[in-house]
Scaffold this motif. Structure first.
Motif, PDB file in Angstrom:
ATOM      1  N   ASN A 287       0.805  -1.217   0.000  1.00  0.00           N
ATOM      2  CA  ASN A 287       0.000   0.000   0.000  1.00  0.00           C
ATOM      3  C   ASN A 287       0.845   1.279   0.000  1.00  0.00           C
ATOM      4  OD1 ASN A 287      -3.009  -0.960   0.526  1.00  0.00           O
ATOM      5  ND2 ASN A 287      -1.694  -2.220   1.823  1.00  0.00           N
ATOM      6  N   ASP A 288       2.151   1.140  -0.152  1.00  0.00           N
ATOM      7  CA  ASP A 288       3.048   2.291  -0.140  1.00  0.00           C
ATOM      8  C   ASP A 288       2.824   3.133  -1.400  1.00  0.00           C
ATOM      9  OD1 ASP A 288       5.133   4.109  -0.135  1.00  0.00           O
ATOM     10  OD2 ASP A 288       6.625   2.663   0.547  1.00  0.00           O
ATOM     11  N   PRO A 289       2.463   4.419  -1.267  1.00  0.00           N
ATOM     12  CA  PRO A 289       2.219   5.260  -2.452  1.00  0.00           C
ATOM     13  C   PRO A 289       3.404   5.310  -3.413  1.00  0.00           C
ATOM     14  CG  PRO A 289       1.491   6.380  -0.453  1.00  0.00           C
ATOM     15  CD  PRO A 289       2.214   5.145   0.000  1.00  0.00           C
ATOM     16  N   VAL A 290       4.621   5.160  -2.901  1.00  0.00           N
ATOM     17  CA  VAL A 290       5.806   5.174  -3.761  1.00  0.00           C
ATOM     18  C   VAL A 290       5.777   4.011  -4.743  1.00  0.00           C
ATOM     19  CG1 VAL A 290       8.330   4.982  -3.767  1.00  0.00           C
ATOM     20  CG2 VAL A 290       7.192   6.375  -2.039  1.00  0.00           C
ATOM     21  N   ASN A 291       5.113   2.923  -4.350  1.00  0.00           N
ATOM     22  CA  ASN A 291       5.085   1.715  -5.175  1.00  0.00           C
ATOM     23  C   ASN A 291       3.802   1.586  -5.991  1.00  0.00           C
ATOM     24  OD1 ASN A 291       6.281  -0.698  -6.105  1.00  0.00           O
ATOM     25  ND2 ASN A 291       5.228  -1.929  -4.563  1.00  0.00           N
ATOM     26  N   LEU A 292       2.968   2.632  -6.009  1.00  0.00           N
ATOM     27  CA  LEU A 292       1.670   2.555  -6.678  1.00  0.00           C
ATOM     28  C   LEU A 292       1.602   3.553  -7.830  1.00  0.00           C
ATOM     29  CD1 LEU A 292      -0.713   2.351  -3.564  1.00  0.00           C
ATOM     30  CD2 LEU A 292       0.414   0.478  -4.797  1.00  0.00           C
ATOM     31  N   TRP A 293       1.269   3.026  -9.029  1.00  0.00           N
ATOM     32  CA  TRP A 293       1.124   3.860 -10.222  1.00  0.00           C
ATOM     33  C   TRP A 293      -0.186   3.545 -10.925  1.00  0.00           C
ATOM     34  CZ3 TRP A 293       6.200   4.062 -13.617  1.00  0.00           C
ATOM     35  CH2 TRP A 293       7.021   5.099 -13.143  1.00  0.00           C
ATOM     36  N   PRO A 294      -1.043   4.543 -11.174  1.00  0.00           N
ATOM     37  CA  PRO A 294      -2.250   4.305 -11.977  1.00  0.00           C
ATOM     38  C   PRO A 294      -1.884   4.152 -13.452  1.00  0.00           C
ATOM     39  CG  PRO A 294      -2.502   6.224 -10.522  1.00  0.00           C
ATOM     40  CD  PRO A 294      -1.045   5.887 -10.577  1.00  0.00           C
ATOM     41  N   VAL A 295      -2.222   3.021 -14.022  1.00  0.00           N
ATOM     42  CA  VAL A 295      -1.883   2.743 -15.425  1.00  0.00           C
ATOM     43  C   VAL A 295      -3.050   2.027 -16.104  1.00  0.00           C
ATOM     44  CG1 VAL A 295       0.580   2.553 -14.894  1.00  0.00           C
ATOM     45  CG2 VAL A 295      -0.834   0.500 -14.880  1.00  0.00           C
ATOM     46  N   GLU A 296      -2.919   1.801 -17.410  1.00  0.00           N
ATOM     47  CA  GLU A 296      -3.948   1.076 -18.148  1.00  0.00           C
ATOM     48  C   GLU A 296      -4.099  -0.351 -17.642  1.00  0.00           C
ATOM     49  OE1 GLU A 296      -1.927   3.724 -21.305  1.00  0.00           O
ATOM     50  OE2 GLU A 296      -1.379   2.701 -19.453  1.00  0.00           O
ATOM     51  N   LEU A 297      -5.328  -0.833 -17.659  1.00  0.00           N
ATOM     52  CA  LEU A 297      -5.599  -2.221 -17.273  1.00  0.00           C
ATOM     53  C   LEU A 297      -4.750  -3.188 -18.080  1.00  0.00           C
ATOM     54  CD1 LEU A 297      -9.513  -2.082 -17.273  1.00  0.00           C
ATOM     55  CD2 LEU A 297      -8.102  -2.257 -15.240  1.00  0.00           C
ATOM     56  N   SER A 298      -4.748  -3.014 -19.393  1.00  0.00           N
ATOM     57  CA  SER A 298      -4.101  -3.991 -20.281  1.00  0.00           C
ATOM     58  C   SER A 298      -2.600  -4.054 -20.048  1.00  0.00           C
ATOM     59  CB  SER A 298      -4.397  -3.661 -21.740  1.00  0.00           C
ATOM     60  OG  SER A 298      -3.944  -2.336 -22.048  1.00  0.00           O
ATOM     61  N   LEU A 299      -1.950  -2.915 -19.876  1.00  0.00           N
ATOM     62  CA  LEU A 299      -0.506  -2.907 -19.696  1.00  0.00           C
ATOM     63  C   LEU A 299      -0.108  -3.492 -18.344  1.00  0.00           C
ATOM     64  CD1 LEU A 299       0.548   0.511 -21.287  1.00  0.00           C
ATOM     65  CD2 LEU A 299       0.893  -1.793 -22.188  1.00  0.00           C
ATOM     66  N   ASN A 300      -0.866  -3.164 -17.316  1.00  0.00           N
ATOM     67  CA  ASN A 300      -0.558  -3.712 -15.996  1.00  0.00           C
ATOM     68  C   ASN A 300      -0.691  -5.226 -15.993  1.00  0.00           C
ATOM     69  OD1 ASN A 300       0.042  -3.499 -13.135  1.00  0.00           O
ATOM     70  ND2 ASN A 300      -2.089  -3.990 -12.785  1.00  0.00           N
ATOM     71  N   ARG A 301      -1.681  -5.740 -16.675  1.00  0.00           N
ATOM     72  CA  ARG A 301      -1.902  -7.189 -16.670  1.00  0.00           C
ATOM     73  C   ARG A 301      -0.944  -7.919 -17.602  1.00  0.00           C
ATOM     74  NH1 ARG A 301      -8.556  -6.901 -15.975  1.00  0.00           N
ATOM     75  NH2 ARG A 301      -8.398  -5.513 -14.159  1.00  0.00           N
ATOM     76  N   SER A 302      -0.450  -7.235 -18.621  1.00  0.00           N
ATOM     77  CA  SER A 302       0.574  -7.874 -19.448  1.00  0.00           C
ATOM     78  C   SER A 302       1.901  -7.933 -18.704  1.00  0.00           C
ATOM     79  CB  SER A 302       0.743  -7.129 -20.774  1.00  0.00           C
ATOM     80  OG  SER A 302       1.363  -5.864 -20.577  1.00  0.00           O
ATOM     81  N   LYS A 303       2.112  -6.997 -17.819  1.00  0.00           N
ATOM     82  CA  LYS A 303       3.332  -6.990 -16.996  1.00  0.00           C
ATOM     83  C   LYS A 303       3.330  -8.153 -16.007  1.00  0.00           C
ATOM     84  CE  LYS A 303       5.392  -4.378 -13.188  1.00  0.00           C
ATOM     85  NZ  LYS A 303       5.360  -3.112 -12.413  1.00  0.00           N
ATOM     86  N   GLY A 304       2.178  -8.416 -15.388  1.00  0.00           N
ATOM     87  CA  GLY A 304       2.118  -9.486 -14.395  1.00  0.00           C
ATOM     88  C   GLY A 304       3.084  -9.228 -13.257  1.00  0.00           C
ATOM     89  N   ALA A 305       3.885 -10.211 -12.898  1.00  0.00           N
ATOM     90  CA  ALA A 305       4.853 -10.083 -11.805  1.00  0.00           C
ATOM     91  C   ALA A 305       6.281 -10.068 -12.325  1.00  0.00           C
ATOM     92  CB  ALA A 305       4.665 -11.218 -10.804  1.00  0.00           C
ATOM     93  N   GLN A 306       6.462  -9.636 -13.566  1.00  0.00           N
ATOM     94  CA  GLN A 306       7.789  -9.645 -14.167  1.00  0.00           C
ATOM     95  C   GLN A 306       8.612  -8.429 -13.737  1.00  0.00           C
ATOM     96  OE1 GLN A 306       7.461 -11.125 -18.528  1.00  0.00           O
ATOM     97  NE2 GLN A 306       5.480 -10.216 -18.057  1.00  0.00           N
ATOM     98  N   GLY A 307       9.909  -8.652 -13.591  1.00  0.00           N
ATOM     99  CA  GLY A 307      10.831  -7.568 -13.329  1.00  0.00           C
ATOM    100  C   GLY A 307      11.151  -6.826 -14.614  1.00  0.00           C
ATOM    101  N   PRO A 308      11.879  -5.691 -14.543  1.00  0.00           N
ATOM    102  CA  PRO A 308      12.151  -4.896 -15.744  1.00  0.00           C
ATOM    103  C   PRO A 308      13.030  -5.596 -16.768  1.00  0.00           C
ATOM    104  CG  PRO A 308      13.363  -4.058 -13.843  1.00  0.00           C
ATOM    105  CD  PRO A 308      12.406  -5.075 -13.323  1.00  0.00           C
TER     106      PRO A 308
END
Length: 242
Positions: free
Chosen positions: A177-198
């Motif tokens: 829940n840390d605001p530093v770790n939270l970014w509002p983004v598109e549904l599709s892009l967030n879900r394509s990312k999944g739990a992958q690192g950069p």
């Protein structure tokens, strides 16, 4: 008589251990036919379900994955059987409302990042419905909160496999829940990312800023990337600065 009691106790203990083990891997099939593995954002909310011991078994019963999820993305969250101990519940049950003002961490992230005053669903001012957000993943403007996922810059499953599994639960809830770790983004892009690192996934825009923020959070929480991951991040940041 004593031997009978001992046998029953042993059997009960076996059932308890077995139940705990299988529930950790439980896949929930909702009444609408959706198969929710522990990686699904709706997993904890699904309370009426048919239980399956694997995603394949659920889908073989005419089940289907929730919109935006793929088996490939799920497998990337759990790349090996030895690492299937991750559970979203280890980081708390959904978005927290630590200050008790009815605006949870999702709502607060939406309010903090909107470039205009947000509009709420009702006079209670708990749920955000509209605003103006510029996605850090694409630079696109989003105005409907329902079109937004709150991205964990450092995914929870990634953090779990890089040291968060050793944290106390309150620290994991803070991280989720840390605001530093939270970014509002598109549904599709967030879900394509999944739990992958950069090193496995990058957004189409703002890549340097994204990796820099990822690294800053990793250092802040003293997470431990592998040698290969750390080398990739260092090389990428160096390239961004050149």
């Amino acid at each position: 008589m004593m031997k009978t009691i001992e046998k029953r106790l042993c059997f009960a203990f076996f059932l308890l251990i077995f139940s705990h083990t299988t529930s950790a891997q439980l896949v929930k099939k909702s009444s609408s036919g959706l198969c929710h593995s522990p990686e699904s954002r709706w997993y904890e909310r699904t309370t009426q379900y048919t239980a399956f011991d694997s995603l394949d078994a659920c889908m073989a019963s005419n089940g289907r994955l929730p919109k935006g999820m793929t088996k490939t993305a799920i497998s990337k969250e759990n790349p090996s059987k030895g690492r299937n101990d991750y559970s979203r519940a280890a980081f708390g049950h959904g978005w927290d409302d630590a200050d008790g003002d009815c605006q949870n961490s999702r709502a607060e992230a939406l309010i903090a990042t909107s470039t205009t005053q947000v509009r709420f669903a009702d006079a209670k001012r708990c749920r955000v419905v509209t605003g103006r957000w510029i996605s850090p993943f694409s630079s696109k403007i989003i105005q409907n909160a329902s079109d937004i996922d709150i991205d964990h810059v450092v995914p929870l499953a990634w953090a779990w496999h890089h040291g968060a599994n050793q944290w106390p639960k309150d620290k994991r809830e803070q991280f989720a829940n840390d605001p530093v770790n939270l970014w509002p983004v598109e549904l599709s892009l967030n879900r394509s990312k999944g739990a992958q690192g950069p090193d496995q996934w990058l957004p189409p825009a703002g890549q340097c800023g994204y990796v820099a923020r990822f690294l800053r959070i990793v250092k802040q929480y003293n997470l431990k990337p592998s040698r290969q991951e750390a080398a990739w991040i260092k090389a990428f940041i160096t390239q961004c600065r050149s």
